[in-house]
Design a protein around this motif. Structure first.
Motif, PDB file in Angstrom:
ATOM      1  N   UNK A   1      50.958  43.548  30.055  1.00 14.90           N
ATOM      2  CA  UNK A   1      50.505  42.436  30.892  1.00 14.90           C
ATOM      3  C   UNK A   1      49.062  42.047  30.566  1.00 14.90           C
ATOM      4  N   UNK A   2      48.252  43.028  30.247  1.00 16.97           N
ATOM      5  CA  UNK A   2      46.853  42.748  29.878  1.00 16.97           C
ATOM      6  C   UNK A   2      46.792  41.817  28.681  1.00 16.97           C
ATOM      7  N   UNK A   3      47.616  42.090  27.679  1.00 17.16           N
ATOM      8  CA  UNK A   3      47.587  41.248  26.475  1.00 17.16           C
ATOM      9  C   UNK A   3      48.129  39.860  26.765  1.00 17.16           C
ATOM     10  N   UNK A   4      49.162  39.769  27.611  1.00 17.55           N
ATOM     11  CA  UNK A   4      49.693  38.454  27.978  1.00 17.55           C
ATOM     12  C   UNK A   4      48.662  37.664  28.778  1.00 17.55           C
ATOM     13  N   UNK A   5      48.020  38.336  29.733  1.00 16.10           N
ATOM     14  CA  UNK A   5      47.038  37.653  30.565  1.00 16.10           C
ATOM     15  C   UNK A   5      45.849  37.182  29.722  1.00 16.10           C
ATOM     16  N   UNK A   6      45.440  37.998  28.777  1.00 14.03           N
ATOM     17  CA  UNK A   6      44.333  37.616  27.899  1.00 14.03           C
ATOM     18  C   UNK A   6      44.673  36.325  27.143  1.00 14.03           C
ATOM     19  N   UNK A   7      45.881  36.243  26.599  1.00 13.27           N
ATOM     20  CA  UNK A   7      46.284  35.044  25.850  1.00 13.27           C
ATOM     21  C   UNK A   7      46.298  33.811  26.751  1.00 13.27           C
ATOM     22  N   UNK A   8      46.779  33.965  27.978  1.00 13.45           N
ATOM     23  CA  UNK A   8      46.815  32.846  28.915  1.00 13.45           C
ATOM     24  C   UNK A   8      45.408  32.413  29.317  1.00 13.45           C
ATOM     25  N   UNK A   9      44.510  33.377  29.457  1.00 12.72           N
ATOM     26  CA  UNK A   9      43.145  33.065  29.879  1.00 12.72           C
ATOM     27  C   UNK A   9      42.367  32.326  28.803  1.00 12.72           C
ATOM     28  N   UNK A  10      42.744  32.495  27.560  1.00  9.55           N
ATOM     29  CA  UNK A  10      42.002  31.859  26.470  1.00  9.55           C
ATOM     30  C   UNK A  10      41.988  30.335  26.595  1.00  9.55           C
ATOM     31  N   UNK A  11      42.978  29.743  27.249  1.00  9.59           N
ATOM     32  CA  UNK A  11      43.006  28.287  27.390  1.00  9.59           C
ATOM     33  C   UNK A  11      42.217  27.808  28.611  1.00  9.59           C
ATOM     34  N   UNK A  12      41.772  28.742  29.455  1.00  5.14           N
ATOM     35  CA  UNK A  12      41.085  28.375  30.687  1.00  5.14           C
ATOM     36  C   UNK A  12      39.629  28.814  30.738  1.00  5.14           C
ATOM     37  N   UNK A  13      39.310  29.917  30.054  1.00  6.44           N
ATOM     38  CA  UNK A  13      37.985  30.503  30.198  1.00  6.44           C
ATOM     39  C   UNK A  13      37.609  31.228  28.915  1.00  6.44           C
ATOM     40  N   UNK A  14      36.628  32.110  29.003  1.00  7.24           N
ATOM     41  CA  UNK A  14      36.221  32.937  27.867  1.00  7.24           C
ATOM     42  C   UNK A  14      36.455  34.397  28.224  1.00  7.24           C
ATOM     43  N   UNK A  15      37.660  34.895  27.948  1.00  8.30           N
ATOM     44  CA  UNK A  15      37.908  36.312  28.208  1.00  8.30           C
ATOM     45  C   UNK A  15      37.435  37.169  27.037  1.00  8.30           C
TER      46      UNK A  15
ATOM     47  N   UNK B   1      23.077  42.447  33.895  1.00  8.29           N
ATOM     48  CA  UNK B   1      23.456  42.196  32.512  1.00  8.29           C
ATOM     49  C   UNK B   1      24.743  41.423  32.345  1.00  8.29           C
ATOM     50  N   UNK B   2      25.440  41.159  33.449  1.00  2.04           N
ATOM     51  CA  UNK B   2      26.725  40.463  33.339  1.00  2.04           C
ATOM     52  C   UNK B   2      26.600  38.947  33.413  1.00  2.04           C
ATOM     53  N   UNK B   3      25.499  38.435  33.877  1.00  3.92           N
ATOM     54  CA  UNK B   3      25.356  36.996  33.994  1.00  3.92           C
ATOM     55  C   UNK B   3      25.927  36.470  35.293  1.00  3.92           C
ATOM     56  N   UNK B   4      25.722  35.191  35.536  1.00  4.38           N
ATOM     57  CA  UNK B   4      26.093  34.581  36.815  1.00  4.38           C
ATOM     58  C   UNK B   4      27.443  33.864  36.785  1.00  4.38           C
ATOM     59  N   UNK B   5      28.107  33.856  35.633  1.00  5.23           N
ATOM     60  CA  UNK B   5      29.395  33.163  35.531  1.00  5.23           C
ATOM     61  C   UNK B   5      30.532  34.112  35.185  1.00  5.23           C
ATOM     62  N   UNK B   6      30.344  35.394  35.442  1.00  6.67           N
ATOM     63  CA  UNK B   6      31.322  36.396  35.011  1.00  6.67           C
ATOM     64  C   UNK B   6      32.080  36.990  36.192  1.00  6.67           C
ATOM     65  N   UNK B   7      33.369  37.243  35.975  1.00  2.41           N
ATOM     66  CA  UNK B   7      34.202  37.959  36.942  1.00  2.41           C
ATOM     67  C   UNK B   7      35.049  38.976  36.187  1.00  2.41           C
ATOM     68  N   UNK B   8      35.575  39.928  36.919  1.00  8.83           N
ATOM     69  CA  UNK B   8      36.481  40.924  36.357  1.00  8.83           C
ATOM     70  C   UNK B   8      37.788  40.849  37.121  1.00  8.83           C
ATOM     71  N   UNK B   9      38.885  40.733  36.379  1.00  9.31           N
ATOM     72  CA  UNK B   9      40.195  40.679  37.028  1.00  9.31           C
ATOM     73  C   UNK B   9      41.007  41.902  36.613  1.00  9.31           C
ATOM     74  N   UNK B  10      41.515  42.622  37.608  1.00  8.52           N
ATOM     75  CA  UNK B  10      42.382  43.769  37.334  1.00  8.52           C
ATOM     76  C   UNK B  10      43.762  43.276  36.922  1.00  8.52           C
ATOM     77  N   UNK B  11      44.447  44.101  36.159  1.00  8.72           N
ATOM     78  CA  UNK B  11      45.799  43.746  35.722  1.00  8.72           C
ATOM     79  C   UNK B  11      46.789  44.169  36.803  1.00  8.72           C
ATOM     80  N   UNK B  12      47.459  43.190  37.388  1.00  8.66           N
ATOM     81  CA  UNK B  12      48.467  43.465  38.398  1.00  8.66           C
ATOM     82  C   UNK B  12      49.864  43.363  37.819  1.00  8.66           C
ATOM     83  N   UNK B  13      50.832  43.242  38.688  1.00  9.56           N
ATOM     84  CA  UNK B  13      52.204  42.963  38.244  1.00  9.56           C
ATOM     85  C   UNK B  13      52.273  41.530  37.722  1.00  9.56           C
ATOM     86  N   UNK B  14      53.313  41.232  36.987  1.00  8.83           N
ATOM     87  CA  UNK B  14      53.398  39.916  36.338  1.00  8.83           C
ATOM     88  C   UNK B  14      53.267  38.777  37.349  1.00  8.83           C
ATOM     89  N   UNK B  15      53.965  38.887  38.488  1.00  5.39           N
ATOM     90  CA  UNK B  15      53.922  37.809  39.465  1.00  5.39           C
ATOM     91  C   UNK B  15      52.527  37.671  40.082  1.00  5.39           C
TER      92      UNK B  15
END
Length: 348
Positions: free
Chosen positions: A266-280, A318-332
């Motif tokens: 799921x992490x790899x799938x989410x990373x690919x999806x995020x590439x079109x929306x943000x900078x993961x 050191x993380x900057x003001x535009x950064x968030x961290x998202x945990x990997x959940x279930x697909x839904x």
């Protein structure tokens, strides 16, 4: 109260589901902020927790059966294993054992904020070094009493180069603490470096094993260092239910490994999806660090209104003001996050 209490920041955990439900009147909220295992623990653990025990009797102070089970799992002798109350308990005992006021503690930022909190509690001097473009460590203080390396690093998810870490271990005059809370999510682990006398590797059952509420962690270190560690560890660091849960979890590694496999997928799938929306950024943990064009305060607030909790990193140095961290959940759950994120970013 200590005269320097105002210098010690409060640790701010992620918001709870109940808090966001009440605040916005929502029926469903997805929490992707605390890097918890969305698949939970092994059924064997739940069975072990139902076993009777005597609440009025102290647990073992140095649980041998659990240490033997950990020894079998990691491939080090049990006299190199010390158990404590989560990774936090291992860390705090290390600080108590090693540091005197004015000693230097070095770590790269951004990273787990508790290192800084403990440094201030124990009146150490913080030496903070920067990171490279891929968040890798590139500098260290060879005179530090304690060097801390988090790999995979929280919150960026990167793994440190083993040869660089070995160079640090062989160069510093003090000790190196390697925080491997997320080790099970990567194949590039550093635990073999526990063979060095000045290395302590910390691990936890909170993440991959799904035992965050049990508070069970352990350190791996030279037997002589372990003897000193036990002087500073609390007398009864973990409860009988925690001991039983840890043993049961290690008896069902297949469950843990299947959960890890699903999370990584799921992490790899989410990373690919995020590439079109943000900078993961690529991750080898159970979370992804990402940056957007919106302030993290605003983004997190808008996601919470839509029933999704992620970790605001504006307080992580050191993380900057535009950064968030998202945990990997279930697909839904991940899909709900993606939908909410797209709605927020496209409605600006």
């Amino acid at each position: 109260m200590r005269s320097d209490a105002d210098r010690i920041p409060e640790y701010v955990p992620g918001k709870s589901v109940e808090e966001i439900k009440r605040k916005y009147g929502l029926e469903r909220v997805v929490k992707l902020a605390s890097n918890e295992n969305p698949y939970g623990c092994s059924p064997r653990v739940l069975e072990a927790l139902r076993s009777e025990f005597s609440p009025n009797v102290y647990p073992p102070s140095d649980p041998e059966e659990l240490r033997e089970a950990i020894s079998d799992y990691i491939g080090f002798e049990s006299d190199m294993v010390a158990v404590s109350a989560g990774m936090d308990g291992v860390l705090e005992t290390v600080f108590k054992m090693l540091l005197e006021p004015g000693d230097r503690v070095c770590f790269a930022v951004p990273t787990f904020p508790y290192y800084s909190i403990l440094s201030r509690i124990y009146r150490a001097r913080e030496v903070k070094v920067g990171r490279g473009e891929g968040w890798e460590m590139r500098d260290f203080d060879d005179g530090a009493k304690l060097m801390i390396i988090c790999s995979p690093n929280n919150p960026t998810g990167n793994v440190e180069d083993s040869e660089f870490v070995r160079h640090v271990v062989e160069s510093v005059k003090g000790y190196v603490f390697i925080d491997e809370a997320y080790a099970e999510f990567t194949e590039r682990q550093l635990i073999r470096l526990a063979e060095y006398e000045n290395v302590i590797v910390g691990r936890t059952f909170s993440k991959a094993f799904g035992l965050a509420n049990i508070r069970l962690g352990y350190g791996v270190m030279h037997p002589e260092v372990r003897k000193e560690f036990m002087k500073f560890n609390t007398p009864f660091p973990v409860s009988t239910p925690a001991i039983r849960a840890g043993i049961a979890a290690l008896q069902d590694l297949e469950w843990m490994r299947e959960a890890v496999r699903r999370i990584v997928e799921e992490r790899e799938r989410l990373y690919r999806e995020l590439e079109r929306l943000a900078t993961p950024y690529p991750s080898e943990a159970n979370f992804i660090y990402l940056e957007t064009g919106m302030s993290s305060d605003k983004l997190v607030s808008e996601l919470e209104r839509r029933g999704v909790i992620v970790r605001n990193l504006s307080g992580f140095e050191g993380a900057g003001k535009n950064a968030v961290r998202v945990s990997i959940g279930r697909r839904e759950e991940n899909d709900l996050f993606l939908s909410a994120l797209e709605e927020v970013l496209c409605s600006r």
